[in-house]
Design a protein around this motif. Structure first.
Motif, PDB file in Angstrom:
ATOM      1  N   GLY A 137      53.286  41.913   4.788  1.00  0.00           N
ATOM      2  CA  GLY A 137      53.415  40.830   5.760  1.00  0.00           C
ATOM      3  C   GLY A 137      52.028  40.379   6.152  1.00  0.00           C
ATOM      4  N   THR A 138      51.698  40.465   7.448  1.00  0.00           N
ATOM      5  CA  THR A 138      50.334  40.180   7.878  1.00  0.00           C
ATOM      6  C   THR A 138      49.361  41.139   7.205  1.00  0.00           C
ATOM      7  OG1 THR A 138      51.192  39.450  10.024  1.00  0.00           O
ATOM      8  CG2 THR A 138      48.842  39.923   9.896  1.00  0.00           C
ATOM      9  N   GLY A 139      49.815  42.366   6.969  1.00  0.00           N
ATOM     10  CA  GLY A 139      49.056  43.370   6.220  1.00  0.00           C
ATOM     11  C   GLY A 139      49.972  44.079   5.251  1.00  0.00           C
ATOM     12  N   LEU A 140      49.485  45.178   4.683  1.00  0.00           N
ATOM     13  CA  LEU A 140      50.289  45.966   3.756  1.00  0.00           C
ATOM     14  C   LEU A 140      50.360  47.402   4.264  1.00  0.00           C
ATOM     15  CD1 LEU A 140      50.454  45.972  -0.046  1.00  0.00           C
ATOM     16  CD2 LEU A 140      49.879  48.115   1.068  1.00  0.00           C
ATOM     17  N   GLY A 141      51.538  47.991   4.177  1.00  0.00           N
ATOM     18  CA  GLY A 141      51.717  49.373   4.595  1.00  0.00           C
ATOM     19  C   GLY A 141      52.701  50.084   3.691  1.00  0.00           C
ATOM     20  N   ALA A 142      52.755  51.408   3.826  1.00  0.00           N
ATOM     21  CA  ALA A 142      53.678  52.203   3.020  1.00  0.00           C
ATOM     22  C   ALA A 142      54.079  53.448   3.795  1.00  0.00           C
ATOM     23  CB  ALA A 142      53.043  52.594   1.683  1.00  0.00           C
ATOM     24  N   ALA A 143      55.256  53.960   3.473  1.00  0.00           N
ATOM     25  CA  ALA A 143      55.762  55.178   4.097  1.00  0.00           C
ATOM     26  C   ALA A 143      56.589  55.945   3.084  1.00  0.00           C
ATOM     27  CB  ALA A 143      56.589  54.854   5.340  1.00  0.00           C
ATOM     28  N   HIS A 144      56.832  57.213   3.392  1.00  0.00           N
ATOM     29  CA  HIS A 144      57.595  58.097   2.518  1.00  0.00           C
ATOM     30  C   HIS A 144      58.790  58.626   3.297  1.00  0.00           C
ATOM     31  CE1 HIS A 144      57.544  61.954  -0.197  1.00  0.00           C
ATOM     32  NE2 HIS A 144      58.511  61.127  -0.525  1.00  0.00           N
ATOM     33  N   LEU A 145      59.983  58.420   2.760  1.00  0.00           N
ATOM     34  CA  LEU A 145      61.224  58.874   3.386  1.00  0.00           C
ATOM     35  C   LEU A 145      61.739  60.095   2.630  1.00  0.00           C
ATOM     36  CD1 LEU A 145      63.501  58.153   5.510  1.00  0.00           C
ATOM     37  CD2 LEU A 145      64.689  57.063   3.593  1.00  0.00           C
ATOM     38  N   VAL A 146      61.945  61.205   3.364  1.00  0.00           N
ATOM     39  CA  VAL A 146      62.424  62.428   2.717  1.00  0.00           C
ATOM     40  C   VAL A 146      63.544  63.045   3.551  1.00  0.00           C
ATOM     41  CG1 VAL A 146      60.208  62.931   1.636  1.00  0.00           C
ATOM     42  CG2 VAL A 146      60.697  63.869   3.893  1.00  0.00           C
ATOM     43  N   TRP A 147      64.401  63.810   2.887  1.00  0.00           N
ATOM     44  CA  TRP A 147      65.495  64.522   3.542  1.00  0.00           C
ATOM     45  C   TRP A 147      65.036  65.957   3.795  1.00  0.00           C
ATOM     46  CZ3 TRP A 147      69.850  63.409   5.946  1.00  0.00           C
ATOM     47  CH2 TRP A 147      70.829  64.395   6.137  1.00  0.00           C
ATOM     48  N   CYS A 148      65.132  66.402   5.046  1.00  0.00           N
ATOM     49  CA  CYS A 148      64.648  67.730   5.394  1.00  0.00           C
ATOM     50  C   CYS A 148      65.460  68.285   6.559  1.00  0.00           C
ATOM     51  CB  CYS A 148      63.163  67.676   5.765  1.00  0.00           C
ATOM     52  SG  CYS A 148      62.433  69.261   6.180  1.00  0.00           S
ATOM     53  N   ASP A 149      66.041  69.465   6.373  1.00  0.00           N
ATOM     54  CA  ASP A 149      66.784  70.135   7.457  1.00  0.00           C
ATOM     55  C   ASP A 149      67.865  69.234   8.061  1.00  0.00           C
ATOM     56  OD1 ASP A 149      65.253  72.406   7.129  1.00  0.00           O
ATOM     57  OD2 ASP A 149      63.775  71.795   8.629  1.00  0.00           O
ATOM     58  N   LEU A 190      44.470  41.315  -0.668  1.00  0.00           N
ATOM     59  CA  LEU A 190      45.173  40.479  -1.634  1.00  0.00           C
ATOM     60  C   LEU A 190      46.667  40.450  -1.390  1.00  0.00           C
ATOM     61  CD1 LEU A 190      43.173  41.707  -4.723  1.00  0.00           C
ATOM     62  CD2 LEU A 190      42.972  39.479  -3.615  1.00  0.00           C
ATOM     63  N   LEU A 191      47.238  41.572  -0.994  1.00  0.00           N
ATOM     64  CA  LEU A 191      48.687  41.652  -0.780  1.00  0.00           C
ATOM     65  C   LEU A 191      48.992  41.501   0.695  1.00  0.00           C
ATOM     66  CD1 LEU A 191      49.587  44.526  -3.262  1.00  0.00           C
ATOM     67  CD2 LEU A 191      49.655  42.045  -3.625  1.00  0.00           C
ATOM     68  N   SER A 192      48.897  40.264   1.145  1.00  0.00           N
ATOM     69  CA  SER A 192      49.163  39.900   2.538  1.00  0.00           C
ATOM     70  C   SER A 192      49.217  38.381   2.584  1.00  0.00           C
ATOM     71  CB  SER A 192      48.045  40.419   3.455  1.00  0.00           C
ATOM     72  OG  SER A 192      46.785  39.897   3.055  1.00  0.00           O
ATOM     73  N   GLY A 193      49.548  37.853   3.746  1.00  0.00           N
ATOM     74  CA  GLY A 193      49.576  36.407   3.866  1.00  0.00           C
ATOM     75  C   GLY A 193      48.227  35.787   3.535  1.00  0.00           C
ATOM     76  N   ARG A 194      47.170  36.350   4.106  1.00  0.00           N
ATOM     77  CA  ARG A 194      45.848  35.783   3.839  1.00  0.00           C
ATOM     78  C   ARG A 194      45.422  36.026   2.391  1.00  0.00           C
ATOM     79  NH1 ARG A 194      44.944  40.517   6.602  1.00  0.00           N
ATOM     80  NH2 ARG A 194      43.361  41.962   5.777  1.00  0.00           N
ATOM     81  N   GLY A 195      45.976  37.068   1.766  1.00  0.00           N
ATOM     82  CA  GLY A 195      45.648  37.355   0.378  1.00  0.00           C
ATOM     83  C   GLY A 195      46.102  36.264  -0.568  1.00  0.00           C
ATOM     84  N   ILE A 196      47.196  35.596  -0.224  1.00  0.00           N
ATOM     85  CA  ILE A 196      47.692  34.506  -1.073  1.00  0.00           C
ATOM     86  C   ILE A 196      46.654  33.397  -1.162  1.00  0.00           C
ATOM     87  CG2 ILE A 196      49.412  32.648  -1.189  1.00  0.00           C
ATOM     88  CD1 ILE A 196      51.454  34.691  -0.095  1.00  0.00           C
ATOM     89  N   PHE A 197      46.033  33.051  -0.024  1.00  0.00           N
ATOM     90  CA  PHE A 197      45.005  32.005  -0.049  1.00  0.00           C
ATOM     91  C   PHE A 197      43.745  32.492  -0.753  1.00  0.00           C
ATOM     92  CE2 PHE A 197      41.753  29.320   2.314  1.00  0.00           C
ATOM     93  CZ  PHE A 197      41.992  28.186   1.551  1.00  0.00           C
ATOM     94  N   THR A 198      43.449  33.795  -0.642  1.00  0.00           N
ATOM     95  CA  THR A 198      42.305  34.352  -1.371  1.00  0.00           C
ATOM     96  C   THR A 198      42.494  34.179  -2.874  1.00  0.00           C
ATOM     97  OG1 THR A 198      41.845  35.978   0.369  1.00  0.00           O
ATOM     98  CG2 THR A 198      41.005  36.457  -1.839  1.00  0.00           C
ATOM     99  N   ALA A 226      48.957  29.813   3.307  1.00  0.00           N
ATOM    100  CA  ALA A 226      49.798  30.649   2.442  1.00  0.00           C
ATOM    101  C   ALA A 226      51.236  30.138   2.321  1.00  0.00           C
ATOM    102  CB  ALA A 226      49.784  32.098   2.918  1.00  0.00           C
ATOM    103  N   PRO A 227      51.908  29.757   3.423  1.00  0.00           N
ATOM    104  CA  PRO A 227      53.289  29.259   3.259  1.00  0.00           C
ATOM    105  C   PRO A 227      53.375  28.030   2.365  1.00  0.00           C
ATOM    106  CG  PRO A 227      52.868  29.839   5.557  1.00  0.00           C
ATOM    107  CD  PRO A 227      51.546  29.895   4.846  1.00  0.00           C
ATOM    108  N   LEU A 228      52.399  27.131   2.480  1.00  0.00           N
ATOM    109  CA  LEU A 228      52.394  25.935   1.638  1.00  0.00           C
ATOM    110  C   LEU A 228      52.213  26.314   0.173  1.00  0.00           C
ATOM    111  CD1 LEU A 228      52.267  22.817   1.321  1.00  0.00           C
ATOM    112  CD2 LEU A 228      49.777  23.023   1.628  1.00  0.00           C
TER     113      LEU A 228
END
Length: 331
Positions: A137-149, A190-198, A226-228
């Motif tokens: 989105g505005t930036g890039l993020g990541a997470a890890h989902l795991v099953w535990c207990d 690069l992988l964000s809204g501003r990244g598209i214009f870059t 970027a939207p345009l």
């Protein structure tokens, strides 16, 4: 349970009030432009006033676009400071939690209905999930989902600030160009809204792709082009926009594949965020999955994963509510 939850990004803050009263359940959502406020507290105050809500909650959970340390968080792309102590004092809450925004999306994933998912690659994912969640989105993020207990846990990261690794000769030129301007070139650049214009500027200014007079006129004075650019790429009516977004899709695929390898073994990958939702039709381009799976000896394993787009505008909020229920119930 009376729950106040939020999804606080670099551009918008979304707040939700949920009352789990079985006789009269309540769910109210509002969205606010962050640039109009000096901090989060004024946003919350306005929301409570609009909804006529008393400052008494069983649990409060805010998902924030940035790292959380010892109950404090800074928004990566916004000069806001947030703390559980300040929120607890303001809201008279029994339990207050701050979590990373992609961790919140990860907590929402197990409860998403099939109609909220767009499957890009059908794998063999079953239950329980072991999944990577990547948001753009505005930036890039990541997470890890795991099953535990007997419950799901989500672990956040700051993957957006990892270095960009070019996968083609053209992308090597892109990296060299960016290194002329920045000491560190992250994937989020690069992988964000501003990244598209870059990327658009790279193809125009470095590779010499022609910019049409029409697009130049449309872009004049825009704070965020970027939207345009994305609209023209989706319409396939401007070669420069199409090249910029094709490169975006290839880089996204490669980065998602890298994230999956960091969390491997997995059985699923989920994509979320405003940018990937808008660009959903372009993710059907074979280049996206080819770049995702092109990881040498790991290609076969990546081809077995379910890859799906989260097509829900409230996943972050839903995940924050789920976390508040899960943790607040144990407080």
């Amino acid at each position: 349970m009376r729950i106040l939850a939020g999804d606080i990004g670099g551009t918008h803050a979304r707040l939700i009030y949920v009352d789990d009263d079985p006789q009269r359940p309540i769910r109210r959502i509002e969205r606010y432009a962050c640039a109009h406020y000096s901090g989060l507290i004024p946003v919350i105050e306005e929301f409570l006033a609009q909804q006529g809500l008393a400052k008494v909650f069983d649990a409060v959970c805010l998902a924030v676009a940035g790292p959380v340390f010892d109950g404090r968080a800074s928004i990566t792309n916004l000069p806001w400071e947030i703390s559980t102590d300040a929120l607890a004092a303001l809201l008279n809450a029994r339990s207050v939690f701050l979590i990373n925004d992609l961790a919140a999306v990860a907590h929402a994933v197990p409860g998403l209905p099939a109609e909220s998912l767009v499957v890009l690659q059908q794998g063999t994912a079953g239950a329980p999930l072991n999944a990577a969640v990547v948001g753009v989105g505005t930036g890039l993020g990541a997470a890890h989902l795991v099953w535990c207990d007997d419950r799901y846990l989500a672990f956040s990261s700051e993957a957006g600030h990892a270095g960009f690794a070019p996968a083609t000769a053209e992308q090597e030129r892109l990296l060299a160009w960016l290194h002329q301007q920045h000491d560190h070139v992250s994937v989020e650049m690069l992988l964000s809204g501003r990244g598209i214009f870059t990327l658009y500027r790279f193809y125009r200014d470095v590779l010499g792709e022609h910019e049409s007079d029409r697009l130049r006129e449309q872009m004049a004075g825009l704070e965020d082009p970027a939207p345009l650019i994305s609209r023209h790429a989706l319409a396939a009516d401007d070669p420069l926009c199409c090249r910029a977004l094709a490169c975006f899709v290839e880089i996204l695929g490669a980065v998602v594949g890298d994230v999956a390898l960091h969390y491997f073994p997995l059985n699923a990958i989920y994509l979320a965020g405003g940018v990937v939702t808008v660009l959903q039709p372009l993710l059907g381009d074979p280049r996206f999955l080819q770049a995702l799976c092109n990881k040498g000896p790991m290609q076969h394993y990546l081809e077995q994963l379910t890859v799906a787009l989260v097509n829900s505008g409230t996943a972050g909020l839903d995940g924050a509510v789920a976390y508040a229920r899960q943790q607040g119930g144990h407080a």
